[in-house]
Design a protein around this motif. Structure first.
Motif, mmCIF file in Angstrom:
data_model
loop_
_atom_site.group_PDB
_atom_site.id
_atom_site.type_symbol
_atom_site.label_atom_id
_atom_site.label_comp_id
_atom_site.label_asym_id
_atom_site.label_seq_id
_atom_site.Cartn_x
_atom_site.Cartn_y
_atom_site.Cartn_z
ATOM 1 N N LEU A 227 0.654 -1.341 0.102
ATOM 2 C CA LEU A 227 -0.033 -0.444 -0.066
ATOM 3 C C LEU A 227 0.749 1.473 -0.126
ATOM 4 N N THR A 228 2.622 1.515 0.713
ATOM 5 C CA THR A 228 3.257 2.600 0.287
ATOM 6 C C THR A 228 3.389 2.958 -0.613
ATOM 7 N N LYS A 229 4.210 1.592 -1.072
ATOM 8 C CA LYS A 229 4.606 1.873 -2.383
ATOM 9 C C LYS A 229 4.097 2.249 -3.184
ATOM 10 N N THR A 230 2.697 2.024 -3.314
ATOM 11 C CA THR A 230 1.488 2.463 -4.583
ATOM 12 C C THR A 230 0.768 3.625 -4.208
ATOM 13 N N LYS A 231 1.150 3.655 -3.087
ATOM 14 C CA LYS A 231 0.320 5.087 -2.314
ATOM 15 C C LYS A 231 -1.644 5.235 -2.141
ATOM 16 N N GLN A 232 -2.124 3.990 -1.819
ATOM 17 C CA GLN A 232 -2.931 3.072 -1.970
ATOM 18 C C GLN A 232 -3.462 3.223 -0.485
ATOM 19 N N THR A 233 -4.651 4.022 -0.155
ATOM 20 C CA THR A 233 -5.986 3.253 0.844
ATOM 21 C C THR A 233 -6.739 2.813 1.107
ATOM 22 N N HIS A 234 -6.927 1.852 -0.070
ATOM 23 C CA HIS A 234 -7.900 1.025 -0.877
ATOM 24 C C HIS A 234 -7.215 0.022 -1.003
ATOM 25 N N ILE A 235 -8.220 -0.964 -0.807
ATOM 26 C CA ILE A 235 -7.895 -2.763 -1.532
ATOM 27 C C ILE A 235 -8.974 -3.408 -1.616
ATOM 28 N N THR A 236 -9.116 -3.677 -3.164
ATOM 29 C CA THR A 236 -10.234 -4.257 -4.149
ATOM 30 C C THR A 236 -10.121 -5.602 -3.835
ATOM 31 N N ASP A 237 -10.588 -6.209 -2.600
ATOM 32 C CA ASP A 237 -10.785 -7.632 -2.926
ATOM 33 C C ASP A 237 -11.327 -8.967 -3.797
ATOM 34 N N LEU A 238 -10.808 -9.576 -4.831
ATOM 35 C CA LEU A 238 -11.302 -10.793 -5.687
ATOM 36 C C LEU A 238 -11.272 -11.837 -4.925
ATOM 37 N N CYS A 239 -12.067 -12.703 -5.073
ATOM 38 C CA CYS A 239 -13.155 -14.161 -5.074
ATOM 39 C C CYS A 239 -12.779 -14.257 -3.519
ATOM 40 N N SER A 240 -13.689 -12.888 -3.177
ATOM 41 C CA SER A 240 -13.821 -13.206 -1.453
ATOM 42 C C SER A 240 -14.942 -14.306 -0.943
ATOM 43 N N GLY A 241 -14.927 -14.915 -1.795
ATOM 44 C CA GLY A 241 -16.180 -15.737 -1.091
ATOM 45 C C GLY A 241 -16.920 -16.000 0.483
ATOM 46 N N ALA A 242 -16.568 -16.112 1.620
ATOM 47 C CA ALA A 242 -17.433 -15.164 2.456
ATOM 48 C C ALA A 242 -16.795 -14.425 2.783
ATOM 49 N N GLY A 243 -15.685 -13.758 2.730
ATOM 50 C CA GLY A 243 -14.788 -12.153 2.875
ATOM 51 C C GLY A 243 -13.775 -13.070 4.208
ATOM 52 N N GLY A 244 -13.301 -14.598 3.949
ATOM 53 C CA GLY A 244 -12.517 -15.086 5.347
ATOM 54 C C GLY A 244 -11.025 -14.478 5.962
ATOM 55 N N GLY A 245 -11.449 -13.846 6.951
ATOM 56 C CA GLY A 245 -10.152 -13.239 7.701
ATOM 57 C C GLY A 245 -10.239 -11.152 7.229
ATOM 58 N N ILE A 246 -11.189 -10.690 6.906
ATOM 59 C CA ILE A 246 -10.454 -9.846 5.915
ATOM 60 C C ILE A 246 -11.055 -8.612 6.756
ATOM 61 N N GLU A 247 -11.774 -8.738 8.050
ATOM 62 C CA GLU A 247 -11.960 -8.174 9.540
ATOM 63 C C GLU A 247 -10.706 -7.649 10.136
ATOM 64 N N THR A 248 -10.098 -8.529 10.592
ATOM 65 C CA THR A 248 -8.947 -8.527 11.005
ATOM 66 C C THR A 248 -7.645 -7.613 10.167
ATOM 67 N N ILE A 249 -8.220 -8.334 9.322
ATOM 68 C CA ILE A 249 -6.440 -7.568 8.318
ATOM 69 C C ILE A 249 -7.060 -5.732 8.009
ATOM 70 N N GLN A 250 -8.860 -5.544 7.658
ATOM 71 C CA GLN A 250 -8.213 -4.323 7.962
ATOM 72 C C GLN A 250 -7.679 -3.869 9.482
ATOM 73 N N LYS A 251 -8.379 -4.237 9.737
ATOM 74 C CA LYS A 251 -8.100 -3.427 11.471
ATOM 75 C C LYS A 251 -6.962 -3.365 11.376
#
Length: 260
Positions: free
Chosen positions: A49-73
């Protein structure tokens, strides 16, 4: 375990009942979140994120969003600012995505329309991620996912929560049947169908064990990924692959790519 077998997973089959598929994905999301399976990826994602100067993630093939809560936090805490995540899938799990959106206070949102990871629309921006799903794709389609990211100058991070070992396979066969029975009542959002197909007609446990076994056999090792990268035409684009994590249940195989 250096072999890779392109066997079939039940959840990939169009005929497979949606309610069973979602029950399996909900269990996966619950376990990944509770175990913090992708904790070791946070420094990699922060750097990306730092190298690409981004603050937004687009998750592909998310299924049921496994683990994304803890990753985002975890990412938001490490970077000192809110990192937003957008979930997407070819078969969006709308009810679960709505639950995650509510739980996160809107820092996690979703795209309700089907999104093909091999042809992501130009209008969809942010660092692309794929968690626990890249192994579903045979090499030809996996290459198209990487080529699409490179062609559109999009950064991408691919992560598989496993060491790919026979020890993991044995634990899956011996321990997971017990774990599934114990944790199912605590999975949210609550669904009666999940209880029925776990305790009355145990199609969800059977599906989890089968697909878990096949997943381990299908996961690409860093060596496999390096070989795949040789087929990708990506000038002025950097690739990194390897393994991170040294705690039980927190081993991750990764592939990261970003434009220079």
């Amino acid at each position: 375990m250096n072999i890779r077998l392109q066997l079939f997973e039940l959840e990939d089959q169009r005929w497979f009942p949606h309610v069973i598929r979602q029950g399996m994905l909900d269990f996966l999301r619950f376990m990944i979140s509770k175990l913090g399976a992708y904790e070791a990826t946070l420094p990699l994602l922060q750097e990306l994120l730092t190298k690409t100067k981004q603050t937004h993630i687009t998750d592909l093939c998310s299924g049921a969003g496994g683990g994304i809560e803890t990753i985002q936090k975890g990412l938001s805490q490490r970077m000192g600012q809110t990192i937003h995540v957008t979930l997407s899938d070819l078969y969006p799990n709308i009810s679960t995505y709505q639950y995650l959106q509510t739980q996160s206070g809107g820092t996690i949102d979703f795209i309700p329309e089907p999104i093909d990871a091999t042809a992501v629309p130009e209008t969809i921006t942010g660092v692309r991620t794929i968690f626990s799903s890249f192994h579903h794709f045979p090499p030809t389609i996996a290459q198209r996912i990487l080529q699409d990211a490179a062609d559109k100058r999009a950064a991408i991070g691919i992560f598989e929560g496993a060491q790919k070992s026979w020890v993991e396979m044995i634990l899956l066969w011996l321990a997971f049947p017990i774990v599934i029975v114990l944790v199912t009542p605590f999975i949210r959002p609550f669904k009666l169908s999940r209880l029925f197909f776990t305790y009355i007609i145990p199609l969800i446990p059977i599906g989890i064990i089968w697909d878990g076994t096949v997943s381990l056999l299908r996961i690409y090792t860093p060596t496999h990924l390096q070989q795949m990268l040789q087929t990708i035409k990506a000038p002025n684009y950097t690739w990194q692959t390897g393994r991170v994590g040294n705690k039980p249940g927190k081993h991750v195989i990764y592939l990261i790519g970003y434009p220079n």
